[in-house]
Design an enzyme around this catalytic site. Structure first.
Site, PDB file in Angstrom:
ATOM      1  N   ASP A  11       0.887  -1.165   0.000  1.00 30.08           N
ATOM      2  CA  ASP A  11       0.000   0.000   0.000  1.00 30.08           C
ATOM      3  C   ASP A  11       0.923   1.213   0.000  1.00 30.08           C
ATOM      4  OD1 ASP A  11      -2.082   1.839   0.259  1.00 30.08           O
ATOM      5  OD2 ASP A  11      -2.160   1.621   2.430  1.00 30.08           O
ATOM      6  N   GLU A  71      -1.414  -1.578  -4.489  1.00 29.33           N
ATOM      7  CA  GLU A  71      -2.628  -0.783  -4.593  1.00 29.33           C
ATOM      8  C   GLU A  71      -2.373   0.390  -5.528  1.00 29.33           C
ATOM      9  OE1 GLU A  71      -5.254   1.985  -1.678  1.00 29.33           O
ATOM     10  OE2 GLU A  71      -4.965  -0.089  -1.012  1.00 29.33           O
ATOM     11  N   ASP A 144      -2.298   0.808   7.682  1.00 30.55           N
ATOM     12  CA  ASP A 144      -1.632   0.802   6.375  1.00 30.55           C
ATOM     13  C   ASP A 144      -1.000  -0.563   6.102  1.00 30.55           C
ATOM     14  OD1 ASP A 144      -1.583   3.878   5.472  1.00 30.55           O
ATOM     15  OD2 ASP A 144      -1.333   3.727   7.637  1.00 30.55           O
TER      16      ASP A 144
END
Length: 183
Positions: A11, A71, A144
């Protein structure tokens, strides 16, 4: 004979980069690690990008992932934020490409849908579902790292399906699939 695969999920972010690693043995997921790279204390944006690149290389060299799931940045209201996220994603992708690890991008809604069945799920819902599926004892303070883990799990769930996201096996594949980005 057992088949094994390691998937690194990322991410990307310029404040916090979350990441998670799973090992797949005979089509069964096993949690390996999740953590985050804290970048808040650095003011220089180029230092942040360098650290993202170096940490991604370190993860690749330590865990030897067979694939990376990342992502994709999404367009929100702030164009500057999207540019920063795109740069963070780009340097993480460059690290993977430099080690010739295949990369697949997933939109945030696709990841949330794969994990919870709801493309609009909250970070907390995604984290709780991962905790249940992977039998995690606890969740981190910052989510996260669970977002990075979610990218890896999404990739596992979408394995073998067509049109899961953009995939790159190296620089040559990236250039062929993105001729408009190369000038």
């Amino acid at each position: 004979m057992a088949t094994e695969k390691i998937i690194l999920g990322i991410d990307p972010g310029t404040t916090i980069m979350g990441f998670g690693i799973i090992k797949v043995i005979n089509k069964q997921m096993h949690f390996v690690q999740m953590n985050e790279l804290m970048l808040r204390k650095y003011d220089d944006p180029y230092t942040k990008l360098k650290l993202i690149f170096e940490r991604t290389l370190e993860l690749i060299d330590t865990y030897h992932p067979d694939e990376i799931a990342i992502e994709a940045p999404f367009y929100g209201k702030n164009v500057q934020s999207m540019l920063k996220l795109g740069r963070a994603q780009g340097v993480a992708m460059a690290a993977g490409l430099s080690r010739e690890v295949p990369i697949t991008e997933y939109m945030p809604k696709k990841i949330k849908m794969a994990i919870t069945g709801n493309g609009n799920a909250s970070k907390e819902q995604v984290a709780r579902m991962l905790q249940s599926v992977l039998k995690l004892k606890s969740l981190p303070k910052n989510l996260d790292s669970t977002d990075g883990l979610a990218a890896a799990v999404c990739h596992f769930y979408n394995e073998g399906r067509m049109e899961v996201g953009k995939s790159y096996t190296g620089w040559e594949a990236f250039i062929k699939q993105n001729p408009d980005k190369i000038k």
